[in-house]
Design an enzyme around this catalytic site. Structure first.
Site, PDB file in Angstrom:
ATOM      1  N   ASP A 249      -0.745   0.719   9.231  1.00 15.92           N
ATOM      2  CA  ASP A 249      -1.541   0.584   8.018  1.00 15.92           C
ATOM      3  C   ASP A 249      -3.024   0.521   8.371  1.00 15.92           C
ATOM      4  O   ASP A 249      -3.467   1.163   9.339  1.00 15.92           O
ATOM      5  CB  ASP A 249      -1.091  -0.672   7.255  1.00 15.92           C
ATOM      6  CG  ASP A 249      -1.165  -0.514   5.749  1.00 15.92           C
ATOM      7  OD1 ASP A 249      -2.294  -0.500   5.226  1.00 15.92           O
ATOM      8  OD2 ASP A 249      -0.105  -0.408   5.106  1.00 15.92           O
TER       9      ASP A 249
ATOM     10  N   SER B 118       3.865   1.132  -2.293  1.00 16.69           N
ATOM     11  CA  SER B 118       3.555   0.416  -1.047  1.00 16.69           C
ATOM     12  C   SER B 118       4.281  -0.924  -0.976  1.00 16.69           C
ATOM     13  O   SER B 118       5.038  -1.179  -0.024  1.00 16.69           O
ATOM     14  CB  SER B 118       2.049   0.179  -0.927  1.00 16.69           C
ATOM     15  OG  SER B 118       1.415   1.260  -0.319  1.00 16.69           O
TER      16      SER B 118
ATOM     17  N   HIS C 296      -5.192  -3.561   2.537  1.00 21.78           N
ATOM     18  CA  HIS C 296      -3.863  -3.009   2.281  1.00 21.78           C
ATOM     19  C   HIS C 296      -2.833  -3.474   3.303  1.00 21.78           C
ATOM     20  O   HIS C 296      -1.728  -3.893   2.962  1.00 21.78           O
ATOM     21  CB  HIS C 296      -3.943  -1.485   2.263  1.00 21.78           C
ATOM     22  CG  HIS C 296      -2.732  -0.795   1.751  1.00 21.78           C
ATOM     23  ND1 HIS C 296      -1.642  -0.509   2.547  1.00 21.78           N
ATOM     24  CD2 HIS C 296      -2.412  -0.336   0.523  1.00 21.78           C
ATOM     25  CE1 HIS C 296      -0.723   0.103   1.829  1.00 21.78           C
ATOM     26  NE2 HIS C 296      -1.154   0.224   0.596  1.00 21.78           N
TER      27      HIS C 296
END
Length: 403
Positions: free
Chosen positions: A158, A349, A195
């Site tokens: 990520d 996600s 994220h």
């Protein structure tokens, strides 16, 4: 010539000039470039196993290309910067060179909560909200039987992971940063609170610590591998190296909450390598609300995840189709934020992260790759869209750990 005919001639000329560029636009196929894939000036060149380093160097020299990086090990490819010609021209020329197995654009994929209408909101960390997503998949009941293990490592490919967050302290293994080319993958610098930090919290946040949230696999470790930049883009070369690193450093599960509309030999080779080592890979289907395949989700060795809402209906943004394996909650999922505190994440996600957490619970039970996949897919709950929006149903962790 009359005035009427003169006006007609001018109109036809202007119309022809307007439509001509469209007529000459390239046609994209599912296996090649796609207008949704971000343009790149880099090329990935894969060489055959019997190609020497000198031969590879000579090929690049003859092509007049600058080598950006060379990747060796199970994966064997170079990334070059294209100069003096288009990417497509360079691809065709490289494919004719001796020792070259393949050549393809180093396209980029995107992280999954980058879409309008579903931002991450700040939240008081001491406010108890109930975490509906965890309860929806019966994870809290599954914990009576399995809570994972510190020996179970989930690689989060990520934007990095903030290991200073209280929910992640002591749980994060420092991997590698393929964006900045250093050994500090903790600088999660994406917007919306980070994220990678969000995904790590969903997968393995501390549990029973009287604050914040609970992770799906509360005893698991997170291997932080940064493959995505500040803008949320993740190059195929970085992703492939991240997968190889994860496998070589003991990951049992790999979470990939990003997508692209372009297939790739380089990425396929990396996925096959992880599969050969029994590593469970989980990816998000995408947030465009379309029945259109995405990668790495589409690979058969990867568990492909779509998103559902609180009513077990398909989330409006979730990509869908029989090519998607399972569904998981993906709307307003409570999780950790970069810099401390908590927030909500929506998208495929967080849905994929929930499935990665479930896989970690199963891996800790000593199951084989095949058994983990069967437990995830064959114990789902039947929800609207089963057999249409996704092949199976919405995951049920409690049923899975008893499978």
């Amino acid at each position: 010539m009359s005035k009427k005919w003169m006006i007609t001639l001018i109109f036809v000329t202007v119309l022809w000039m307007w439509i001509q560029p469209m007529a000459s636009s390239p046609v994209y196929s599912q296996s090649g470039g796609h207008p949704d894939s971000q343009e790149t000036e880099e090329l990935i060149v894969g060489f055959r196993d019997d190609t020497s380093v000198d031969t590879a160097f000579d090929v690049h020299r003859k092509m007049g290309m600058q080598v950006v990086k060379s990747v060796r090990g199970p994966l064997r490819f170079d990334v070059v910067k294209v100069k003096g010609k288009t990417v497509e021209e360079a691809v065709q020329m490289y494919r004719r060179m001796p020792g070259v197995a393949y050549a393809e654009p180093n396209a980029v994929f995107r992280l999954q909560d980058y879409f309008p209408g579903y931002p991450v909101y700040p939240k008081d960390p001491y406010y108890i909200t109930g975490q509906w997503g965890v309860k929806q998949v019966w994870a809290d009941i599954a914990w009576d039987k399995a809570r994972s293990s510190s020996r179970t490592v989930v690689a989060v490919l990520d934007s990095g992971v903030d290991d200073t967050h209280s929910e992640l302290s002591g749980k994060v293994i420092k991997g590698y940063d393929y964006v900045n080319k250093d050994t500090n993958p903790m600088d999660d610098d994406t917007q919306f609170g980070g994220h990678g930090t969000q995904m790590a919290g969903i997968i393995a946040a501390q549990t029973d610590n009287l604050s914040g949230i609970a992770g799906m696999a509360p005893y698991a470790k997170i291997l932080a591998i940064k493959v995505c930049g500040r803008d949320g883009t993740c190059s195929i070369a970085n992703i492939a190296q991240g997968i190889q690193y994860a496998v070589n450093h003991g990951a049992g599960v790999i979470n990939m909450s990003f997508y692209g509309y372009q297939s790739s030999t380089t990425l396929s080779n990396a996925v096959n390598y992880a599969y050969s080592k029994g590593v469970v890979m989980v990816a998000s289907a995408g947030n465009d609300g379309k029945n259109r395949v995405t990668w790495p989700c589409y690979y058969s060795q990867v568990v492909c995840v779509g998103a559902t809402d609180m009513d077990d209906k398909k989330a409006s943004f979730s990509n869908y189709g029989i090519w998607v394996d399972v569904a998981a909650p993906g709307v307003d999922i409570e999780t950790t934020r970069r810099g401390g505190g908590y927030g909500y994440a929506s998208g495929t996600s967080p849905a994929a992260a929930l499935v990665s957490g479930e896989a970690a619970l199963l891996k800790a039970q000593g199951r084989s790759y095949a058994n983990v996949i069967s437990a995830i897919t064959k114990t789902t709950d039947a929800v609207p869209g089963m057999g249409t929006y996704w092949r199976y149903g919405r995951i049920n962790a409690y049923r899975a750990v008893q499978y």
